[in-house]
Enzyme design. Structure first.
Site, PDB file in Angstrom:
ATOM      1  CG  ASP A   1      -1.825   1.199   1.291  1.00 53.69           C
ATOM      2  OD1 ASP A   1      -3.005   1.045   0.924  1.00 53.69           O
ATOM      3  OD2 ASP A   1      -1.379   2.280   1.713  1.00 53.69           O
TER       4      ASP A   1
ATOM      5  CE1 TYR B   1       0.665   7.708   2.443  1.00 52.76           C
ATOM      6  CE2 TYR B   1       1.127   5.473   1.758  1.00 52.76           C
ATOM      7  CZ  TYR B   1       0.322   6.367   2.407  1.00 52.76           C
ATOM      8  OH  TYR B   1      -0.817   5.925   3.028  1.00 52.76           O
TER       9      TYR B   1
ATOM     10  CE  LYS C   1      -3.735   4.846   0.733  1.00 56.57           C
ATOM     11  NZ  LYS C   1      -2.333   4.373   0.647  1.00 56.57           N
TER      12      LYS C   1
ATOM     13  CG  HIS D   1      -4.507   9.835   0.496  1.00 53.94           C
ATOM     14  ND1 HIS D   1      -3.158   9.786   0.222  1.00 53.94           N
ATOM     15  CD2 HIS D   1      -4.616   9.433   1.785  1.00 53.94           C
ATOM     16  CE1 HIS D   1      -2.496   9.377   1.281  1.00 53.94           C
ATOM     17  NE2 HIS D   1      -3.369   9.169   2.252  1.00 53.94           N
TER      18      HIS D   1
END
Length: 310
Positions: free
Chosen positions: A43, A48, A77, A108
């Site tokens: 994930d 990120y 996301k 998200h």
């Protein structure tokens, strides 16, 4: 173990979240170690800022014969600043991940902010230091782009993240392709039974992010309290001869949620993956139910100047 999504695809019950792994051990080492342990679910997210690292690690794993693409379940996301550009954003993520498709693409957060360029995940603040929300983009219009991605074959399943009951209900009402997943924070200190049960009742699988209460990371970032030190959970760990983390993950699995703990440490990766060889009794599940504190450990208001959950 896996759950079957309303899209017909299966999603492994345990995965590896890579939110806080950027800048720690090389991503290749972490992902290859996880693959050898047995992880098949990873994930990540545009925000990120490690999709490229994940992509390199996966490409190396494919070349080395560690795993085949069809054996994996990859989630990424859509960031808040790309709500009006979801197709371009997804293509950018796929390029970074070196994949032809992702298994799951999530919105998200249920909020749009000013677009700052595809792949440039930003959270612009106004002159008062408050998140500058774009009020011209609706969640329904964002969802139409998500549905188009399914039609294009770029994603297999689409879902939502950090949506409450009301926003989830609305998504069910306006969607042509129903959300397959709602990824949300839930753990023994923040159980959210009403939301979890609402999603499951309506065919939406729940993925628990921060399933260990954020471990050590969320207390550092947000000053929150981790459930890993809870005396009830420690007592159960002693009873079952398991770690507290394994007790918590097993509790999540028995609630029929998917769990995606984060770690780059070999011993933790192994430990987290070993939550399938025992079962908590009904009485012990109830015991854990009794320690709920309605305590959210991941609170972006610290950075955004606004509590989206208020």
């Amino acid at each position: 173990m896996a759950v079957t999504l309303n899209s017909g695809f299966t999603m492994p019950t345990i995965g590896l979240g890579v939110w806080t792994l950027k800048g720690q051990k090389p991503m290749k080492d972490v992902i290859h170690t996880a693959l050898k342990i047995g992880y098949r679910h990873f994930d990540t997210a545009a925000d990120y800022k490690n999709e490229e690292e994940v992509g390199e690690a996966l490409a190396d794993a494919f070349r080395a014969g560690l795993v085949k693409r069809e054996e994996l379940f990859i989630t990424t996301k859509l960031w808040n600043s790309d709500h009006g550009h979801a197709i371009e954003a997804c293509k950018d993520s796929l390029k970074k991940l070196q994949l032809d498709y992702v298994d799951l693409y999530l919105v998200h957060f249920p909020v749009a902010v000013k677009h700052s360029g595809v792949g440039n995940s930003s959270s612009p603040l106004d002159e008062d230091g408050v998140l500058d929300i774009d009020t011209t983009i609706t969640l329904e219009s964002t969802w139409r782009f998500m549905e188009e991605l399914v039609s294009m074959g770029l994603v297999r399943s689409i879902g939502i993240s950090n949506y409450d009951i009301f926003l989830t209900r609305d998504c069910l009402a306006y969607s042509k392709v129903k959300p397959a997943v709602n990824q949300l924070e839930t753990h023994p200190y923040f159980q959210r039974d009403s939301l979890v049960k609402f999603c499951q009742k309506h065919g939406i699988s729940v993925t628990a992010h921060s399933p260990l209460g954020g471990g050590s990371r969320n207390p550092e970032l947000f000053g929150s309290t981790s459930c890993l030190d809870d005396p009830v959970l420690k007592g159960l760990a002693e009873k079952y001869k398991k770690s507290v983390a394994q007790i918590i993950l097993r509790w999540g699995i028995q609630r029929n949620t998917v769990v995606i703990p984060m770690s780059s440490k070999l011993e933790r990766l192994k430990e987290n993956f070993e939550a399938f060889d025992f079962e908590l009794t009904k009485e012990d599940m109830e015991l854990i139910r009794g320690i709920d504190k309605n305590h959210r450990t991941n609170q972006p208001a610290k950075f955004w100047g606004i509590d989206l959950y208020a």
